[in-house]
Design a protein around this motif. Sequence first.
Motif, short mmCIF file in Angstrom:
data_model
loop_
_atom_site.label_atom_id
_atom_site.label_comp_id
_atom_site.label_asym_id
_atom_site.label_seq_id
_atom_site.Cartn_x
_atom_site.Cartn_y
_atom_site.Cartn_z
N GLU A 31 0.82 -1.21 0.00
CA GLU A 31 0.00 0.00 0.00
C GLU A 31 0.85 1.26 0.00
O GLU A 31 0.45 2.30 -0.55
N SER A 32 2.03 1.18 0.61
CA SER A 32 2.89 2.37 0.74
C SER A 32 3.88 2.53 -0.41
O SER A 32 4.49 3.60 -0.54
N GLN A 53 6.93 12.90 0.81
CA GLN A 53 6.32 11.59 0.65
C GLN A 53 7.37 10.49 0.57
O GLN A 53 7.18 9.40 1.11
N GLY A 57 7.40 7.66 3.34
CA GLY A 57 7.20 6.29 2.89
C GLY A 57 8.38 5.40 3.24
O GLY A 57 8.22 4.25 3.66
N PHE A 60 8.30 4.59 6.94
CA PHE A 60 7.30 3.56 7.25
C PHE A 60 7.79 2.17 6.85
O PHE A 60 7.67 1.21 7.63
N ALA A 111 -0.41 2.44 6.81
CA ALA A 111 -0.15 2.54 5.37
C ALA A 111 -1.34 3.17 4.64
O ALA A 111 -1.16 3.94 3.69
N LEU A 114 -1.21 6.90 5.16
CA LEU A 114 0.13 7.46 5.03
C LEU A 114 0.15 8.71 4.15
O LEU A 114 0.80 9.71 4.48
#
Length: 257
Positions: A31-32, A53, A57, A60, A111, A114
């Motif tokens: 998803e990320s 971003q 990302g 994460f 996610a 995010l």
Amino acid sequence: MSNRTKTLSKLSTLDAAKAIYFIIVALAIRESLPLLSPVTEIENHEAARYWTQIILGLGFVLTALRFSHGIAMLYGYEKERVEQSTLPSPRRVLLFSLFLISLGMLFFLMAHNLASHRRTFSGLTVLMFLTDLAYICASGVIRRPWRLIGRSHNTVPGFPSRAALQWIWSDLVLITICASFLWFDGDWTGLALGSVLVIASVLDYGWNRRFYFGGSHDKRDYQLIFIASPSLTGGCGDSNDIVKNLRVPSSHLTFGG
């Protein structure tokens, strides 16, 4: 139900919880991943948002990977504990299984929020670290976890107790930092939060590299005590032969008749 059947059922529970966790985390990372995709053309006014971003990302993904690495290690310890115990504790198995599933769900929700809901992402990040902290304190790896000062000298590098002690400190610091982002909004908060997660992941691997990757030996000297008798040595009258065959330094050996 026999003890063997109970042991197998607990092992199956651990395997199922581990499989569920890694499936959910894999979906969360998928998803990320669009946040990490390169862009061929980007406007100047969107450059800051784009790099925000990317950093968020990356933070994460690194956090999810390092948690998964640690969970894989802890799973091995828990599985070995169940296999070697005649009466494995159902409480420990249930606690570890609930922890895995809860953590996986939190990673997926993180996610999902995010890119669009930074404040929600920060709140879920705090909840994720709180869940990790609660499990470490309840698992019994560290006795009296509220007494953290001066505990590192009582643990050995490369063992779960040392890693758990560092994780407690890390969770407390990250909870404080991530909670502070709930009061602010803007692209800079995403950049700061992502940077914090990246730095925390790098530091965790640096501090716990012996736990994650091994390759370390305890340097303390151990004194081995051998009890030699004619019936055990096969009539060998010279204890020096035993030392030579064992290839252990004689300074570390003590013989008793």
